[in-house]
Design an enzyme around this catalytic site. Sequence first.
Site, short mmCIF file in Angstrom:
data_model
loop_
_atom_site.label_atom_id
_atom_site.label_comp_id
_atom_site.label_asym_id
_atom_site.label_seq_id
_atom_site.Cartn_x
_atom_site.Cartn_y
_atom_site.Cartn_z
N GLU A 229 13.26 -0.25 -0.02
CA GLU A 229 12.61 -0.72 -0.73
C GLU A 229 11.84 -2.16 -1.16
O GLU A 229 12.96 -2.58 -1.95
CB GLU A 229 12.33 0.00 -2.30
CG GLU A 229 11.22 0.17 -2.91
CD GLU A 229 10.65 -0.43 -3.88
OE1 GLU A 229 10.21 -1.74 -3.59
OE2 GLU A 229 10.97 -1.09 -4.97
N CYS A 263 6.73 -4.67 -7.48
CA CYS A 263 6.30 -4.20 -6.22
C CYS A 263 5.04 -3.70 -6.20
O CYS A 263 4.75 -3.97 -5.08
CB CYS A 263 7.49 -3.79 -5.59
SG CYS A 263 9.42 -4.50 -5.35
#
Length: 455
Positions: A229, A263
Amino acid sequence: MASYQTVNPFNGQTLRTVELLGSDAVEERLAAAEAAFPAWSALTLEQRGGFLRKMAAGLRERREDIQRTMTTEMGKLRGEALAEIEKSAAACEYYAAHAADYLKPQPIATEAQRSYVIYQPIGCVLAVMPWNFPIWQVIRFLAPGLMAGNVALLKHASNVPGCADLLREVVAAAGIPEGVFDVLHIDNDQAAEVLRDRRVKAVTLTGSERAGRSIASNAGDQLKKCVMELGGSDAFVVLDDADIDSAVAAAVKSRFDNAGQTCIAAKRFILVDAIADAFVQRFVEAARARVYGDPMDEATTLAPMARADLRDELHKQVQQSIAKGAKVLLGCEPVADTNAGYPASILDGVQAGMPAYDQELFGPVAAILRVKDEAEAVRVANDTTFGLGGSVWTADAARGEKVAAQLQCGAAFVNSVVKSDARLPFGGTKRSGFGRELAEHGIHEFMNIKTVYVA
């Protein structure tokens, strides 16, 4: 022995000196994880779920200690830290309640007498985790991993060792046996060695694209499963029929919460010309109201960035974008006389070739991209190497769904900010990584999906 220091990002004061583990200590933890796996994986899901419920209770009981450590180590606002702890506790309870359904045998009709799929744990998973959500990022891999019957070793970011240690204490206090979960205070070279060890079966990383390339390459060389990720530059698409007030309120929250260090924060605000001026005017006014200050102070609404070097790198990207023609609407200069302060900032006229367009701005800077219509909005939204999340704002839900389906990302939200949720799979595409966390998909990532065929 090698060591490093951690620093309070708000005042620059040294918090502690952390000694890196030597090879003997690392070996002890690897051996303990291997020894713990058979008994832990042999427990019933009900038994493992009981431990996770105790973990949830422990997180809530220690929330003040954990919050204080999060805030002093990486600068998170007190309220944001407490919300993260509660979210983490709820995720433990979620997997305790739902893992049995996710892991039940799946019958498949074939010509055999019986054929079905079962899910079996694989062993020790190494987690390399970031600092921006120092509890939640760990729990979202750990809760499903423990329920699956795996054991885990955590290499946390070097600026949040206290968060890692507190989480280890919570796990131990829940009665989870020694070796099932442990923390490795090690550097990147040591982490690479741990990944190469035969007792480690897989790795999960949340971090930068650079870190992802390194870890994924190492895992590939060892033929070990990995979940990545990585970064994101999420599009926030506002169409001509959107409710501007709602979109602006969401935009400010998505861009400036956690000092913009998320993010899945909205980073590129793609505005159709018909509403662009109205949106920008209100967006600037709302962003200006964010108050920088001590993250322990309830009046503060904008936290410091986690480290001074990260603030400096962000400012360099901003300056380069301005030099290429971006227009400053708000902020865009470090907060004077602070260690890592950066104000809520907005750049307009952002175009391809500028860092604000091409790169991830991991801090409180919003990039305004103006487009003529919906078709161009989709094209610009997809004109990025990243593909983590994206959102669409419109009065017509069906139209929003149609546009969301065209976004090249792992999660597309309509009239809502992008967020992670234990009930929904989470992850990206393109250079934002691969694999999924959370929900049913996340618990299956680190399991042997085995076919059983009875003729």
